[in-house]
Design an enzyme around this catalytic site. Sequence first.
Site, short mmCIF file in Angstrom:
data_model
loop_
_atom_site.label_atom_id
_atom_site.label_comp_id
_atom_site.label_asym_id
_atom_site.label_seq_id
_atom_site.Cartn_x
_atom_site.Cartn_y
_atom_site.Cartn_z
N ASP A 51 0.88 -1.29 -0.18
CA ASP A 51 0.11 -0.16 -0.09
C ASP A 51 0.94 1.45 -0.06
O ASP A 51 0.22 2.33 0.09
CB ASP A 51 -0.98 -0.14 1.25
CG ASP A 51 -0.40 0.02 2.46
OD1 ASP A 51 0.85 -0.09 2.70
OD2 ASP A 51 -1.15 0.06 3.72
N SER A 52 2.18 1.22 0.02
CA SER A 52 2.93 2.19 -0.30
C SER A 52 2.77 2.91 -1.53
O SER A 52 3.27 3.91 -1.91
CB SER A 52 4.67 1.75 -0.10
OG SER A 52 4.79 0.53 -0.83
N ASP A 96 -0.95 -6.27 -0.28
CA ASP A 96 -1.30 -5.60 1.15
C ASP A 96 -2.66 -5.56 1.22
O ASP A 96 -3.24 -4.89 0.52
CB ASP A 96 -0.50 -4.52 0.92
CG ASP A 96 0.42 -4.10 2.07
OD1 ASP A 96 0.41 -4.96 3.05
OD2 ASP A 96 1.29 -3.01 2.14
N LYS A 114 -0.64 -9.47 3.21
CA LYS A 114 -0.18 -9.04 4.27
C LYS A 114 -1.08 -7.94 4.86
O LYS A 114 -1.74 -7.14 4.36
CB LYS A 114 1.14 -8.08 3.96
CG LYS A 114 2.00 -7.44 4.94
CD LYS A 114 3.39 -6.90 4.71
CE LYS A 114 3.39 -5.59 4.07
NZ LYS A 114 2.68 -4.60 4.76
N GLU A 143 -1.23 -5.23 8.89
CA GLU A 143 -0.13 -4.81 9.91
C GLU A 143 -0.90 -4.77 11.26
O GLU A 143 -2.13 -4.96 11.43
CB GLU A 143 -0.26 -3.21 9.49
CG GLU A 143 0.52 -3.00 8.54
CD GLU A 143 0.69 -1.36 8.03
OE1 GLU A 143 0.28 -0.64 9.04
OE2 GLU A 143 1.04 -1.14 6.95
N GLU A 198 9.57 -3.51 10.62
CA GLU A 198 9.92 -2.31 9.96
C GLU A 198 10.31 -1.36 10.94
O GLU A 198 9.52 -1.29 12.25
CB GLU A 198 8.54 -1.72 9.25
CG GLU A 198 8.88 -0.14 8.73
CD GLU A 198 8.02 0.03 7.46
OE1 GLU A 198 7.07 -0.68 7.16
OE2 GLU A 198 8.18 1.22 6.93
#
Length: 288
Positions: free
Chosen positions: A65-66, A104, A133, A135, A206
């Site tokens: 999602d960057s 993501d 993925k 978070e 991270e």
Amino acid sequence: MAEQSSEPRQRDQHQGSDQVRPKVTVPSISEMKASGELIGMITAYDAAFAALVDQAGVDMILVGDSVGTVVQGRSNTVGVSLDEMSYHVRMVRRAEPKALVVGDLPFGSYQVSVEQSVVNAVSLLKAGAEAVKLEGGVTVADHIAAMTRFDIPVVGHIGLTPQSYHRMGGHKVQGRMRGTDAGQRDRLIEDAFAVEQAGAFALVIEGVPRELAGEITSKLSIPTIGIGAGPDCDGQVLVLHDVLGLSDMPLKFIKHYAELGAQTVAATRRYLAEVKDGTWPDDAHSYH
Ligand code: KIV
């Protein structure tokens, strides 16, 4: 406690042609930790770059999602939608990479309920992701357990979790202070165990001190993939635009392996100069 190999932790160079490179799978990523081969992951958001990074031999492509910050021009990833992520996963899939494609789950697509997380993970798999993925640690353990129960491979992500931008007050290094509050050292260790126990097959760490990432890596049996987490993880991930010099994030853990940003400006200036002085197109580039 994971067993540590005494072999030097070097990555295979994938000497052969791309045709002979076997498809990277979830089990093969797990085996890499056991054999001590370091895992190389990079982000990509479209078919063209996915094909190029795959040609270079990466093990995993993260459709991160960057995309929100490096492609869409946002200041953080909070606004990225599931539809946008599905769109980018579909593009990356079309490159038919040998690398494992991880999609993501964006902010808001899994926090509401366990059911919501499974439904949305399924939609990323249907778009072409081979794993998802998300978070978080203890707070998403139930979500990870539900996904893995239905054979959706999951990568966890702890530490500087960009979707927690507002809670962190920006993109801030985590785990420097002892404590069990979100982002504190003891909590991050708890988060890592929670993610592993819930069934994730890998964990992105991270923006934490290297000692903490090393400690977590030595305690987990699943591979850790670091970004801004030092060299003691089982693999590394970077954002493609940072690697290529297409972004200008002033972060300590970023390294430009090329300067495509500067080259893009220089090439465009040369093109523009030729358009303005009438030398482009010349006869050699014209039809007769
Ligand atoms: O979205 C992303 O690119 C990521 C990496 C920074 C790990 O989550």
